[in-house]
Design a protein around this motif. Structure first.
Motif: not given
Ligand SMILES: Nc1ncnc2c1ncn2[C@@H]1O[C@H](COP(=O)(O)OP(=O)(O)OP(=O)(O)O)[C@@H](O)[C@H]1O
Ligand SMILES: Nc1ncnc2c1ncn2[C@@H]1O[C@H](COP(=O)(O)OP(=O)(O)OP(=O)(O)O)[C@@H](O)[C@H]1O
Length: 539
Positions: A67-75
């Motif tokens: 999402v918006a370049g952020r990986d939801t697994r690591t964030h």
């Protein structure tokens, strides 16, 4: 803005993945509507975007969601909070403060926004969502729909780039639902916000969608595309689309307005004047099973009911409608003794509910509460059903049978907590229906239910009514009321302001009119129209 790469989710102990083969991009600045049958994996998909899956739900996430370049697994969800605003299916479960105003400000405080900005946005949001009068209220003293509005408001104040909303209008009255959707559309158009939202009541939302994301069934890969094209093959469709299919219109209409423009020819084919399309009401028996007389009930500082007069008769199905906070749940609660009258009387089968022992009352009246969790206490679906049969002295297997009739594919060993919203509601319905109480009370009985499950619920309730049971359902679902209810009563600020045969009440008010009635009055449902067309007229 939201990218799924070969995404799949498998929950622990589940034999099949809840989601698989999701490989697509939700474009920036569009409103994407997620649709699909109950249990198809909609909440799971939304959870992969907000980061709740797998961080909070457990299970295994395959592939990658950004999402918006952020990986939801690591964030973790907290690290996504500045870009993604999430409202889940149980908003109240996620409240972190005590009052409406605090809750609206909380997200901004966590992000460290300047006080002046916070102040302004709280005021804006209170107005936008019609919450100004409730600003100082304790969250615990709100009605279901009021809570849902606060939950939506609390993510809007942050101005996130992406909004992820799971059935955001499920507890809202028709007017409030329209307002919330208009607000979302404005964010999409004016600020370029990306909105991904799931909804079962497509009649409310499909006209706002730029894209539809269809999950055709459990574990089946999704399809993303143009709303009209996808509605042509979707297993879940709003009445206006069903009407278009019946009439053979191409392209299919998505709005009442589109359909009305096309309807002239169909209107001519319908017998004129049309027969009254009302579902035939069972003639009310002479004695009411339940009555409320000059009933006044206080909830905290507010009088929630102010002189309610109501009599309910065997064989009759009554829909109770009205704005959020009008007092619907309070009235149902009074009939099962949850609230003592401040003045006036309530009688159910000769009993005074709040003074009766639960053991006696249970033979007369059953309530499916607004939050089905309030009714469920066992560790597994199978145990819950067995307990329901025992409590009701029903044949073993009764509750499980009802559950299977209403919705297929519910795992016996699953914890009720881990069911999808529609599955859990269905379980609560089966538990109460197993007891076959003479008076059946249902508070918003279609949250999370797809159209097919709703139709099966309608069948079961009609059969019960034909056997002399009385049904009172509080609902915001105008399509359900039109389909099912002989009679409709409308509450406004604690008073009954309309009470009569459903066609009379809903045709008199654009707020409560179902889609078909807006296109081909006085027909209320697509089924009524189909029946009225002569057999050779039917495609
Ligand atoms: N935490 C969990 N543990 C185990 N199974 C789960 C969990 N959450 C959901 N499931 C299962 O995964 C499947 C998909 O559930 P999900 O809630 O995503 O469906 P949905 O399409 O949102 O349904 P509804 O329309 O009823 O809200 C269901 O069979 C459900 O029972
Ligand atoms: N626990 C509570 N304590 C104090 N006041 C409450 C409580 N629950 C509800 N109220 C208030 O009582 C009034 C009636 O609420 P009720 O839940 O009966 O409305 P409703 O018609 O069922 O609304 P909705 O459609 O949103 O579910 C509202 O003003 C509400 O804010």
């Amino acid at each position: 803005m939201i990218t799924f790469e070969q995404v799949g989710v498998r929950y622990a102990d589940a034999s099949e993945p809840a989601l698989r083969g999701v490989d697509l991009t939700v474009p920036e600045g569009e409103l994407c509507l997620l649709v699909g049958p109950s249990g198809a994996g909609k909440s799971t998909l939304l959870g992969t975007v907000s980061g709740l899956v797998p961080h909070f739900t457990g299970g295994v996430l395959e592939g990658r969601v950004t999402v918006a370049g952020r990986d939801t697994r690591t964030h973790r969800p907290r690290e996504l909070a500045d870009v993604v605003g999430t409202v889940g299916q149980d908003p109240a479960g996620h409240f972190v403060t005590d009052t409406v105003e605090e809750e609206l400000a909380y997200g901004m405080e966590s992000l460290g926004l300047p006080p002046a900005v916070m102040r302004r946005r709280v005021e804006e949001t209170l107005d936008l969502l019609g919450l100004a009068e409730l600003r100082g209220r304790a969250l615990s003293a709100l009605s279901g729909g009021q809570r849902q509005r606060v939950a939506i408001g609390s993510v809007l104040t942050v101005h996130p780039k992406v909004l992820v909303l799971d059935e955001p209008t499920s507890a809202l009255d028709p007017g409030a639902a329209e307002e919330v959707l208009a607000v979302l559309q404005r964010l999409v158009h004016d600020l370029g916000t990306t909105v991904l939202l799931s909804e079962h009541r497509l009649e409310r939302v499909v006209q706002y969608a730029d894209q539809v994301l269809l999950l055709p069934g459990p574990g089946e890969p999704p399809v993303l595309g143009d709303p009209a094209e996808l509605m042509a093959r979707s297993p879940v469709r709003p009445p206006v689309v069903d009407l278009g299919r019946l009439a053979g219109w191409d392209p299919l209409p998505l709005t009442v307005r589109d359909a009305r423009r096309r309807a002239a020819a169909l209107r001519e084919r319908l017998p004129a004047p049309p027969d009254p399309p009302a579902p035939a009401a069972a003639p009310p028996a002479a004695t009411a099973i339940a009555t409320a007389s000059r009933l006044v009930v206080a909830r905290g500082p507010v009088p929630a009911l102010r002189g309610v007069e109501l009599a309910l008769f065997p064989g009759e199905i009554t829909a109770l409608m009205g704005r959020n906070g009008a007092g619907k749940s309070t009235l149902l609660g009074s009939l099962v003794g949850l609230h003592a009258p401040a003045s006036g009387t309530v009688r159910v089968n000769g009993l005074v509910p709040h003074k009766s022992r639960p053991k006696d009352l249970i033979r007369s009246v059953g309530l499916v509460p607004q939050d089905p969790r309030d009714l469920l206490y066992a560790e597994t679906v199978a145990e819950e059903c067995a307990a329901a049969d025992r409590d009701a002295d029903a044949e073993p297997g009764t509750c499980r049978g009802l559950l299977a009739t209403l919705l297929a594919g519910i795992d016996d060993e699953r914890h009720p907590r881990d069911l999808s919203e529609g599955q859990r509601l269905t379980l609560a319905l089966a538990v109460v229906l197993a007891a076959r109480p003479p008076l059946l009370l249902l508070d918003e009985p279609t949250r999370g239910l797809d159209y097919a499950a709703k139709a099966r619920l309608v069948d079961i309730l009609r059969t019960l009514a034909a056997d002399g049971h009385t049904v009172l359902l509080a609902t915001h679902d105008v399509e359900l009321a039109a389909e099912l209810a002989h009679r409709t009563a409308v509450l406004a600020e604690g008073e009954i302001v309309a009470d009569g045969p459903t066609p009379d009440v809903v045709l008199a008010s654009p707020t409560f009119a179902p889609q078909t009635a807006k296109i081909l009055p006085p027909y209320l449902t697509v089924a009524d129209v189909a029946k009225a067309l002569t057999p050779q007229d039917q495609p």
